[in-house]
Each structure stands twice: as structure tokens, then as C-alpha cells.
Write an enzyme that holds these catalytic residues in place. Structure first.
Site, PDB file in Angstrom:
ATOM      1  N   HIS A 182       0.861  -1.198   0.000  1.00  0.00           N
ATOM      2  CA  HIS A 182       0.000   0.000   0.000  1.00  0.00           C
ATOM      3  C   HIS A 182       0.886   1.233   0.000  1.00  0.00           C
ATOM      4  CE1 HIS A 182      -3.134   2.850   1.074  1.00  0.00           C
ATOM      5  NE2 HIS A 182      -3.983   1.939   0.680  1.00  0.00           N
ATOM      6  N   ASP A 191      -7.927  -5.246  -0.308  1.00  0.00           N
ATOM      7  CA  ASP A 191      -8.392  -6.138  -1.384  1.00  0.00           C
ATOM      8  C   ASP A 191      -8.041  -7.600  -1.153  1.00  0.00           C
ATOM      9  OD1 ASP A 191      -7.560  -3.441  -3.495  1.00  0.00           O
ATOM     10  OD2 ASP A 191      -9.576  -4.165  -3.062  1.00  0.00           O
TER      11      ASP A 191
HETATM   12  C1  SDX Z   1      -6.171  -0.019  -3.176  1.00  0.00           C
HETATM   13  O1  SDX Z   1      -4.302   4.469  -2.269  1.00  0.00           O
HETATM   14  C2  SDX Z   1      -5.252   3.858  -1.686  1.00  0.00           C
HETATM   15  O2  SDX Z   1      -5.670   4.206  -0.589  1.00  0.00           O
HETATM   16  C3  SDX Z   1      -5.850   2.697  -2.473  1.00  0.00           C
HETATM   17  C4  SDX Z   1      -6.879   1.883  -1.707  1.00  0.00           C
HETATM   18  C5  SDX Z   1      -8.142   2.676  -1.449  1.00  0.00           C
HETATM   19  O3  SDX Z   1      -8.855   2.349  -0.492  1.00  0.00           O
HETATM   20  O4  SDX Z   1      -8.462   3.563  -2.290  1.00  0.00           O
HETATM   21  O5  SDX Z   1      -6.342   1.476  -0.453  1.00  0.00           O
HETATM   22  C6  SDX Z   1      -7.311   0.643  -2.480  1.00  0.00           C
HETATM   23  O6  SDX Z   1      -5.925   0.272  -4.320  1.00  0.00           O
HETATM   24  C7  SDX Z   1      -5.323  -1.004  -2.419  1.00  0.00           C
HETATM   25  C8  SDX Z   1      -4.096  -1.516  -3.247  1.00  0.00           C
HETATM   26  C9  SDX Z   1      -4.578  -2.616  -4.191  1.00  0.00           C
HETATM   27  N1  SDX Z   1      -3.496  -2.984  -5.143  1.00  0.00           N
HETATM   28  C10 SDX Z   1      -2.853  -4.163  -5.048  1.00  0.00           C
HETATM   29  O7  SDX Z   1      -3.053  -5.001  -4.167  1.00  0.00           O
HETATM   30  C11 SDX Z   1      -1.861  -4.404  -6.174  1.00  0.00           C
HETATM   31  C12 SDX Z   1      -0.528  -4.897  -5.588  1.00  0.00           C
HETATM   32  N2  SDX Z   1       0.050  -3.814  -4.828  1.00  0.00           N
HETATM   33  C13 SDX Z   1       0.998  -2.989  -5.506  1.00  0.00           C
HETATM   34  O8  SDX Z   1       0.955  -2.897  -6.880  1.00  0.00           O
HETATM   35  C14 SDX Z   1       1.514  -1.777  -4.730  1.00  0.00           C
HETATM   36  O9  SDX Z   1       1.798  -2.204  -3.467  1.00  0.00           O
HETATM   37  C15 SDX Z   1       0.624  -0.558  -4.676  1.00  0.00           C
HETATM   38  C16 SDX Z   1       0.140  -0.150  -6.030  1.00  0.00           C
HETATM   39  C17 SDX Z   1      -0.531  -0.803  -3.791  1.00  0.00           C
HETATM   40  C18 SDX Z   1       1.456   0.571  -4.066  1.00  0.00           C
HETATM   41  O10 SDX Z   1       2.451   0.843  -4.963  1.00  0.00           O
HETATM   42  P1  SDX Z   1       3.633   1.914  -4.618  1.00  0.00           P
HETATM   43  O11 SDX Z   1       3.312   2.663  -3.365  1.00  0.00           O
HETATM   44  O12 SDX Z   1       3.891   2.686  -5.857  1.00  0.00           O
HETATM   45  O13 SDX Z   1       4.827   0.982  -4.229  1.00  0.00           O
HETATM   46  P2  SDX Z   1       5.858   0.427  -5.274  1.00  0.00           P
HETATM   47  O14 SDX Z   1       5.155  -0.154  -6.456  1.00  0.00           O
HETATM   48  O15 SDX Z   1       6.885   1.477  -5.506  1.00  0.00           O
HETATM   49  O16 SDX Z   1       6.492  -0.782  -4.461  1.00  0.00           O
HETATM   50  C19 SDX Z   1       7.588  -0.594  -3.567  1.00  0.00           C
HETATM   51  C20 SDX Z   1       8.388  -1.872  -3.684  1.00  0.00           C
HETATM   52  C21 SDX Z   1       8.787  -2.214  -5.114  1.00  0.00           C
HETATM   53  O17 SDX Z   1       9.942  -3.018  -5.062  1.00  0.00           O
HETATM   54  P3  SDX Z   1      11.412  -2.328  -5.321  1.00  0.00           P
HETATM   55  O18 SDX Z   1      11.296  -1.496  -6.563  1.00  0.00           O
HETATM   56  O19 SDX Z   1      11.663  -1.515  -4.077  1.00  0.00           O
HETATM   57  O20 SDX Z   1      12.369  -3.496  -5.462  1.00  0.00           O
HETATM   58  O21 SDX Z   1       7.602  -2.981  -3.234  1.00  0.00           O
HETATM   59  C22 SDX Z   1       7.388  -3.869  -4.329  1.00  0.00           C
HETATM   60  C23 SDX Z   1       7.677  -3.099  -5.594  1.00  0.00           C
HETATM   61  O22 SDX Z   1       8.103  -3.995  -6.615  1.00  0.00           O
HETATM   62  N3  SDX Z   1       5.981  -4.260  -4.265  1.00  0.00           N
HETATM   63  C24 SDX Z   1       5.530  -5.497  -4.416  1.00  0.00           C
HETATM   64  C25 SDX Z   1       4.134  -5.411  -4.221  1.00  0.00           C
HETATM   65  N4  SDX Z   1       3.793  -4.148  -3.978  1.00  0.00           N
HETATM   66  C26 SDX Z   1       4.932  -3.433  -4.011  1.00  0.00           C
HETATM   67  N5  SDX Z   1       6.158  -6.656  -4.685  1.00  0.00           N
HETATM   68  C27 SDX Z   1       5.367  -7.764  -4.769  1.00  0.00           C
HETATM   69  N6  SDX Z   1       4.025  -7.764  -4.588  1.00  0.00           N
HETATM   70  C28 SDX Z   1       3.385  -6.606  -4.322  1.00  0.00           C
HETATM   71  N7  SDX Z   1       2.058  -6.593  -4.143  1.00  0.00           N
END
Ligand code: SDX
Length: 391
Positions: free
Chosen positions: A270, A327
Site C-alpha cells: 500500500h 483487497d
Molecule cells: C487499493 O491508495 C489507496 O488508498 C488505495 C486503496 C483505497 O482504499 O483507495 O487502499 C485501495 O488500491 C489497495 C491496493 C490494491 N493494489 C494491489 O493489491 C496491487 C498490488 N500492490 C501494488 O501494486 C503496490 O503495493 C501498490 C500499487 C498498492 C502501491 O504501490 P507503490 O506505493 O507505488 O509501491 P511500489 O510499487 O513502488 O512498491 C515498492 C516496492 C517495489 O519493489 P522495489 O522497486 O523496491 O524493489 O515494493 C514492491 C515493488 O516492486 N511491491 C511489491 C508489491 N507491492 C509493491 N512486490 C510484490 N508484490 C506486491 N504486491
């Protein structure tokens, strides 16, 4: 140009506005709507009460609630001409594309919403009233079932359930366990400060676009698999793990090698919560309660718990503070309620609607300027036009 622009891709460190609606503390895992904790609201309030709280700023008195609820009841039917748009979709069109299209079409049926002589509260009531009706149409048509009309003697959630599941050939009675579970889920999805879809609603509304057009844009943003679309992705991922024999470690490894596998563990991570998403805690507990009350034994729930356990004991996730988000468990409950996977994000939209409306209303009341960020230009410097024959 870099003189005065600070680049902040994804607005990770940018505050876009001031708001009095929702308070999030990502470190402590706190979520409050207008100062009330979601733990209290989810266990003591109805979804419509929470919708009123978010939109108008206070918990309604009995009289205010009765007025709000009856106003919604008298607008649950959709103009029959909207059926022509609806019938034009392929029968298996994703319900989110139908929802975004028909909500946008509402501005065509209520032109006063953009001609400047509209009644904002009526637009709010129309959206609250008609979204569930429109949402259930997609499902019924995909099943080849006749569409149901709202029954205004029922409550908001009961009405949604009967439109989703009632059939002309048999009586339908709402299971209170199902209605209560849905009440909790809709409340937990109701607002979340400046998330992607809410920021979209505010940005579109900041150009003075009407409420229907702004909400339609929010529905489209929510559809993305990184945002609200994740709840559908989670179940599809869990089903895949189950089909493959339940090897959760393999999926944890795939996620750790995201650079090569391109795989993400949906339902994890998140932007703001660097601790357990408080909504996920409540939903995880509700999943156990609801499934046992309904006598549903879903092996996918155990796989989800196994995946959570494996990830939360793995350095990759712990170091990046990746915890289950809203989710991760919600789809397991929706499924137990009989809601099909491709309707999960629609459920998110029905829950988030009052939050979008509240944020749009606040943006208008505080007279936010039109959103217009800058950029850092990385394209070509000046060059002369070359006629086609010389290219
Ligand atoms: C919602 O914003 C909100 O409040 C949204 C929400 C709401 O109520 O409106 O809470 C609802 O959208 C919840 C999130 C649902 N999405 C997912 O479950 C999809 C999987 N999650 C990710 O794609 C990610 O965690 C996000 C999109 C939620 C957040 O992305 P960020 O803040 O841009 O973080 P990032 O992508 O920069 O990740 C940081 C690191 C990265 O690795 P490095 O580059 O440091 O090596 O963490 C890794 C990412 O690759 N990472 C994950 C991961 N999420 C982040 N690795 C594996 N699995 C994951 N789910």
C-alpha cells in the site's frame, strides 16, 4: 525548466489538497471518517449513515436519516431510455465498463447538472440511488436473467441483494448474515482520502465538469488492477495457486523476482499503510465469521492465510513493509455471498461512491483551483520541419 519544478512521480510525496473528510495514519494503521474510527462505524453504523456522515460531515439525526433514505428510495429507478445504451453492450462486457459508461450517460439525462441550474443534492441522491440498480443489471444480463427493479420497501443493501439475486420463479428473502457482511464491506470501502480514483474525481471536478462525469472518471480509475481491480486479481491469483496444488512459496518467490517475473502479489502492499491495513484486519476476521455462519468452506481462504503467513515471514516483504491491504480478503467474502468475481470491483465502487461524492463536494466548496501540474521536459530541442519527400 527544472528551475522551479519538483518532480514527484505518482505524487508519492505530494499533498494535493487540504481535506476534513478522512484521516489516515499509515504508520499506526489508523483510518477515521470525519473523526470516527472505522472499527466503530463498521460495527455500529449502517452504510447509508456512513454515506451521510462522509457527504454532509455529521452522523445524521433520525429525521435527517429518514429524509436521506426516503429521498434515495424515490430515485432508485433508472430512466428506461438508459436500457437502450445498456442493451448495446456485448453481454459479457465487464461490469466496470458498463458502470462507468452509464454513470457518464446520467449527465445526458440530467443536463441541469452541467447547465449550472442543477440541484447538487439531487445529483448526489440520484447517484447513491441508481448505482446499485445499474450495477445489478450487468450481472443479471450476463446470467441471461430478467433485470430486477428496485423494491422500495427494502433497505439499501437488501434492495441491492434482491436486484442481484431474485428470480421471478421463486421468492427471495435476504439472509441477514449476507446483508450484515455487505454492510461492513461497503463501510470499509467508503473513503480513503486522496487515493488514485478519488484524486481523479477531484481533478476532473476541478475543471467544473459535472458530478456524473467526475464519478464516471473515478470508476474508470478504480478499475485498474493496481487499485480497486486488485480484489478481482487476488481471487484469480488464489484460484491459480489452488489449481497448482497450493504452493504459496512459489508465488512468494515469483513476487520477489518481480523484475524478471513481472508478477505482483495482488492484495499486498500500500502506498500509505506501512503496517497492516486496518480494513484488512477487520475483513480477515469477518471472512472467518461470515463463512462459518453461512456454512461455506472455501479452500481459498486457507490458501490466502498461508500466503499471508509466508509473505510476512519473508525479508523481501517485511523490508518493503508489504502487508495485506483491503483487497486481499474482501473477494473471499464477496464470493461466499454469491457475488461473481467480475463484480468485485463494482462492489468496491458502490462502497466508494459516498467518499467520491464527499471529496468532490469538498473540492467545490473550498473552491480548489483547476488541477494542472507541470513536468520536466525530456524531448527534442528545437528542430526545422522537413517536407515529406525529403524524409
Ligand atoms: C487499493 O491508495 C489507496 O488508498 C488505495 C486503496 C483505497 O482504499 O483507495 O487502499 C485501495 O488500491 C489497495 C491496493 C490494491 N493494489 C494491489 O493489491 C496491487 C498490488 N500492490 C501494488 O501494486 C503496490 O503495493 C501498490 C500499487 C498498492 C502501491 O504501490 P507503490 O506505493 O507505488 O509501491 P511500489 O510499487 O513502488 O512498491 C515498492 C516496492 C517495489 O519493489 P522495489 O522497486 O523496491 O524493489 O515494493 C514492491 C515493488 O516492486 N511491491 C511489491 C508489491 N507491492 C509493491 N512486490 C510484490 N508484490 C506486491 N504486491
Amino acid at each position: 525548466q527544472t528551475g522551479y519544478v519538483t518532480l514527484d512521480r505518482g505524487y508519492k510525496n505530494t499533498g494535493a489538497t487540504k481535506s476534513a473528510i478522512t484521516f489516515l495514519d499509515g504508520e499506526e494503521g489508523i483510518l477515521r471518517y470525519r473523526g470516527y474510527s472505522i472499527e466503530e462505524l463498521a460495527s455500529k453504523a449502517s452504510f447509508l449513515e456512513v454515506a451521510y456522515l462522509l457527504i454532509y460531515g455529521e452522523l445524521p439525526t433520525k429525521e435527517q436519516f429518514t429524509q436521506f433514505e426516503s429521498a434515495i428510495r424515490s430515485h432508485t429507478m433508472v430512466n428506461e431510455d438508459m436500457r437502450k445504451i445498456f442493451d448495446g453492450f456485448p453481454v459479457n462486457a465487464h461490469p466496470m465498463c458498463v458502470l462507468a459508461s452509464l454513470v457518464s450517460a446520467m449527465s445526458g439525462f440530467y443536463p441541469e447538472s452541467y447547465e449550472g441550474n442543477g440541484d447538487e443534492n439531487l445529483d448526489i441522491v440520484r447517484l447513491m440511488a441508481k448505482l446499485p440498480t445499474i450495477a445489478t443489471w450487468s450481472y443479471k444480463r450476463s446470467q441471461g436473467h430478467p433485470l430486477n427493479y428496485p423494491k422500495n420497501k427494502l433497505g439499501y443493501i437488501e434492495n441491492f441483494l434482491q436486484m442481484m439475486f431474485a428470480l421471478p420463479v421463486e421468492d427471495y428473502t435476504v439472509d441477514p448474515v449476507v446483508a450484515e457482511a455487505l454492510n461492513i464491506l461497503l463501510i470499509l470501502h467508503a473513503d480513503h482520502e486522496q487515493n488514485c480514483s478519488t484524486s481523479t474525481v477531484r481533478l476532473v471536478g476541478s475543471s467544473q465538469a459535472n458530478l456524473y462525469a467526475s464519478i464516471s472518471a473515478g470508476i474508470s480509475a478504480l478499475w485498474g488492477p493496481l487499485h480497486g481491480g486488485a480484489n478481482q486479481e487476488v481471487i484469480e491469483m488464489l484460484e491459480e495457486i489452488k489449481a497448482g496444488g497450493g504452493d504459496v512459496a512459489k508465488y512468494v518467490d515469483m513476487a520477489k523476482n518481480a523484475k524478471t517475473t513481472g508478477f505482483r502479489l495482488f492484495g499486498f502492499g500500500h502506498r500509505v499503510y506501512k503496517n497492516f491495513d486496518p480494513r484488512a484486519k477487520i475483513i480477515k476476521k469477518a471472512a472467518d465469521d461470515v463463512l462459518s455462519k453461512l456454512g461455506v468452506n472455501d479452500p481459498v481462504l486457507e490458501i490466502a492465510k498461508g500466503l499471508e503467513e509466508a509473505a510476512l515471514n519473508d525479508e523481501y516483504f517485511v523490508s518493503r513493509k508489504l502487508y495485506p491491504n483491503v483487497d486481499f480478503y474482501s473477494g473471499i467474502i464477496y464470493r461466499a455471498l454469491g457475488i461473481p468475481t467480475n463484480m468485485f470491483t463494482v462492489m468496491f465502487a458502490i462502497g466508494r461512491l459516498p467518499g467520491w461524492i464527499a471529496q468532490w463536494k469538498e473540492m467545490r466548496e473550498t473552491k480548489e483551483p483547476i488541477g494542472r501540474p507541470r513536468q520536466i521536459y525530456t524531448g527534442s530541442t528545437l528542430r526545422e520541419f522537413v517536407p515529406m519527400e525529403n524524409r
